[in-house]
Design a protein around this motif. Structure first.
Motif, PDB file in Angstrom:
ATOM      1  N   TRP A   1       0.832  -1.212   0.000  1.00 52.15           N
ATOM      2  CA  TRP A   1       0.000   0.000   0.000  1.00 52.15           C
ATOM      3  C   TRP A   1       0.857   1.248   0.000  1.00 52.15           C
ATOM      4  O   TRP A   1       0.556   2.217  -0.708  1.00 52.15           O
ATOM      5  CB  TRP A   1      -1.003  -0.031   1.157  1.00 52.15           C
ATOM      6  CG  TRP A   1      -2.031  -1.092   0.896  1.00 52.15           C
ATOM      7  CD1 TRP A   1      -2.201  -2.254   1.594  1.00 52.15           C
ATOM      8  CD2 TRP A   1      -2.962  -1.148  -0.198  1.00 52.15           C
ATOM      9  NE1 TRP A   1      -3.193  -3.015   1.013  1.00 52.15           N
ATOM     10  CE2 TRP A   1      -3.678  -2.362  -0.084  1.00 52.15           C
ATOM     11  CE3 TRP A   1      -3.270  -0.294  -1.254  1.00 52.15           C
ATOM     12  CZ2 TRP A   1      -4.672  -2.735  -0.990  1.00 52.15           C
ATOM     13  CZ3 TRP A   1      -4.269  -0.668  -2.166  1.00 52.15           C
ATOM     14  CH2 TRP A   1      -4.956  -1.874  -2.018  1.00 52.15           C
TER      15      TRP A   1
ATOM     16  N   ASN B   1      -0.875   0.693   9.004  1.00 53.03           N
ATOM     17  CA  ASN B   1      -1.057  -0.764   9.029  1.00 53.03           C
ATOM     18  C   ASN B   1      -1.029  -1.275   7.596  1.00 53.03           C
ATOM     19  O   ASN B   1      -1.814  -0.822   6.766  1.00 53.03           O
ATOM     20  CB  ASN B   1      -2.394  -1.104   9.687  1.00 53.03           C
ATOM     21  CG  ASN B   1      -2.601  -2.602   9.858  1.00 53.03           C
ATOM     22  OD1 ASN B   1      -2.071  -3.200  10.798  1.00 53.03           O
ATOM     23  ND2 ASN B   1      -3.347  -3.231   8.964  1.00 53.03           N
TER      24      ASN B   1
ATOM     25  N   THR C   1      -2.020  -3.857   5.260  1.00 52.54           N
ATOM     26  CA  THR C   1      -3.077  -4.867   5.238  1.00 52.54           C
ATOM     27  C   THR C   1      -2.610  -6.197   4.631  1.00 52.54           C
ATOM     28  O   THR C   1      -3.075  -7.260   5.019  1.00 52.54           O
ATOM     29  CB  THR C   1      -4.257  -4.318   4.403  1.00 52.54           C
ATOM     30  OG1 THR C   1      -4.397  -2.929   4.680  1.00 52.54           O
ATOM     31  CG2 THR C   1      -5.543  -5.033   4.706  1.00 52.54           C
TER      32      THR C   1
ATOM     33  N   ASP D   1      -1.977   6.850   6.133  1.00 51.33           N
ATOM     34  CA  ASP D   1      -3.029   6.016   5.560  1.00 51.33           C
ATOM     35  C   ASP D   1      -3.413   5.022   6.650  1.00 51.33           C
ATOM     36  O   ASP D   1      -2.670   4.102   6.959  1.00 51.33           O
ATOM     37  CB  ASP D   1      -2.487   5.292   4.315  1.00 51.33           C
ATOM     38  CG  ASP D   1      -3.477   4.266   3.758  1.00 51.33           C
ATOM     39  OD1 ASP D   1      -4.592   4.150   4.295  1.00 51.33           O
ATOM     40  OD2 ASP D   1      -3.112   3.589   2.772  1.00 51.33           O
TER      41      ASP D   1
ATOM     42  N   SER E   1      -6.220   3.186   6.576  1.00 52.23           N
ATOM     43  CA  SER E   1      -7.361   2.447   6.027  1.00 52.23           C
ATOM     44  C   SER E   1      -7.667   1.181   6.808  1.00 52.23           C
ATOM     45  O   SER E   1      -8.819   0.819   6.980  1.00 52.23           O
ATOM     46  CB  SER E   1      -7.088   2.067   4.567  1.00 52.23           C
ATOM     47  OG  SER E   1      -7.112   3.214   3.766  1.00 52.23           O
TER      48      SER E   1
HETATM   49  C1  LIG Z   1      -3.730   0.244   3.826  1.00 54.98           C
HETATM   50  C2  LIG Z   1      -4.601   0.409   2.618  1.00 54.98           C
HETATM   51  N1  LIG Z   1      -4.513   1.554   1.913  1.00 54.98           N
HETATM   52  C3  LIG Z   1      -5.271   1.755   0.824  1.00 54.98           C
HETATM   53  C4  LIG Z   1      -6.165   0.797   0.379  1.00 54.98           C
HETATM   54  C5  LIG Z   1      -6.973   1.072  -0.868  1.00 54.98           C
HETATM   55  O1  LIG Z   1      -8.246   1.391  -0.480  1.00 54.98           O
HETATM   56  P1  LIG Z   1      -9.449   1.607  -1.525  1.00 54.98           P
HETATM   57  O2  LIG Z   1      -9.771   0.267  -2.079  1.00 54.98           O
HETATM   58  O3  LIG Z   1     -10.522   2.190  -0.655  1.00 54.98           O
HETATM   59  O4  LIG Z   1      -8.982   2.549  -2.573  1.00 54.98           O
HETATM   60  C6  LIG Z   1      -6.299  -0.385   1.084  1.00 54.98           C
HETATM   61  C7  LIG Z   1      -7.271  -1.419   0.628  1.00 54.98           C
HETATM   62  O5  LIG Z   1      -7.283  -2.531   1.041  1.00 54.98           O
HETATM   63  C8  LIG Z   1      -5.494  -0.590   2.220  1.00 54.98           C
HETATM   64  O6  LIG Z   1      -5.576  -1.717   2.925  1.00 54.98           O
END
Ligand SMILES: Cc1ncc(COP(=O)(O)O)c(C=O)c1O
Length: 361
Positions: free
Chosen positions: A102, A150, A152, A172, A174
């Motif tokens: 990410w 984090n 993911t 970020d 998310s």
């Molecule tokens: C840490 C992180 N950043 C960004 C994203 C991208 O998010 P989106 O699908 O809402 O664009 C994700 C999606 O899993 C993520 O886990």
């Protein structure tokens, strides 16, 4: 109805109570004779949803007065571009911490906009750790420092954050927003797609300090300027009203469970069950992330062979588990244990892992 043991990485589990509340209000929201989806976003009822979601987020996360809470569209991926478009200044590089897939995407987008410098990278360690704070080198003229709190996919998480002085720290979040208490005032901006810890997909939360809104570029299209959305209370254009409504229910649920510190405790208890199972398996299960970088949101682990991993996924599905296959880019196994994943699902997974080892170890 039997609920699945949902370990999806996102979109991810939403508490049953929240789904049932939405179901109850689905056809006729507060006696309006229509659903929230059919209602004008300029109506008093929707404005109340928009305002209460903002207010609850402020309360639960301790967002200071001089920050805006915005509900935007386009996912966190749009923020990868919107951030540098607004805040990457000429002659002042944007500094990025490179910790995984990410962070890489965020870096790639920023490079399309201007100069980027890598402040620290754990690529050589296959992204299996976050950097020590002493490894992070921020140029004194940086526009901002960006990190992914984090990761993911890799399953790593920052457990402490750099102090960046006058340079705005951007995160970020998310996949871990509202999973633990944080001092929001240490960040210039935090953004997160809602579909992991805050409810459904379709809305992205941006928490941004007022001075950064004001400093944002005015020579980019209006929809991409934070100032546009801050000025109009996230109602510049038609918002994803149903998603914002679901976020408001999710926030009420977090509050009813005791708030963010309680989420933190619960997340620790939940993940301990699974990490302990990995650590006590004598190498049958191997945790991917280095111990001090382990995520309390995405537990990544492997087994001796891919055949065994496939069998694990197949058998787990037969027993009602969903989402345990690792991300397609890295393989292996992953259990995502966001706020809404109940302790009972983690207990069931720990038991399944023990049983699977007994039969295949
Ligand atoms: C840490 C992180 N950043 C960004 C994203 C991208 O998010 P989106 O699908 O809402 O664009 C994700 C999606 O899993 C993520 O886990």
């Amino acid at each position: 109805m039997t609920r699945a043991y949902n370990f999806n990485a996102g979109p991810a589990a939403i508490p049953l109570e929240v789904l049932e509340q939405a179901q109850e209000q689905f056809v006729n929201y507060q006696g309006a004779g229509m659903s929230i989806m059919e209602m004008s976003h300029r109506s008093a009822l929707y404005e109340e949803v928009n305002n209460s979601a903002q207010a609850l987020l402020r309360e639960l996360f301790g967002v200071p007065e001089n920050y805006h809470v915005l509900f935007l569209q386009g996912g966190a991926s749009t923020q990868f571009a919107m951030l540098p478009l607004n805040l990457l200044q000429e002659g002042r590089p944007a500094a990025y911490v490179q910790t995984g897939a990410w962070a890489d995407k965020a870096i790639k987008e920023a490079k399309n906009v201007g100069d980027v410098t890598i402040a620290a990278s754990t690529k050589e360690d296959h992204y299996m750790r976050t950097p020590n704070l002493s490894e992070i080198e921020i140029p004194s003229n940086a526009s901002y420092l960006h990190l992914t709190s984090n990761e993911t996919i890799g399953g790593t998480q920052f457990h402490e954050f750099p102090v960046t002085g006058d340079i705005p720290l951007i995160a970020d979040m998310s996949s871990d927003i509202l999973s633990r208490p944080l001092d929001v005032s240490k960040f210039g901006m935090i953004y997160a797609g809602a579909q992991k810890n805050l409810g459904p997909s379709g809305v992205t939360v941006v928490i941004i300090r007022d001075e950064l809104v004001k400093a944002g570029s005015k020579s980019i299209p209006a929809m991409f300027q934070y100032a546009t959305h801050a000025k109009s209370n996230s109602l510049y254009n038609t918002p994803p009203s149903f998603s914002v409504y679901m976020v408001s229910l999710m926030l009420q649920w977090i509050k009813s469970k005791g708030g963010v510190s309680q989420m933190d405790q619960l997340n620790r208890d939940k993940t301990k069950l699974i990490y302990d199972r990995i650590d006590q398996s004598g190498g049958f299960y191997k945790g991917c992330a280095q111990a001090n970088s382990r995520s309390l949101m995405n537990i990544t682990f492997r087994m001796e062979t891919e055949e065994l991993e496939k069998l694990f996924v197949k058998e787990s599905e037969l027993q009602g588990f969903v989402g345990l296959k690792g991300h397609r880019d890295v393989g292996g196994l992953r259990a995502s244990t966001y706020n809404a994943v109940p302790l009972s699902s983690c207990q069931a997974l720990a038991e399944f892992m023990a049983d699977f080892q007994k039969r295949n170890g």
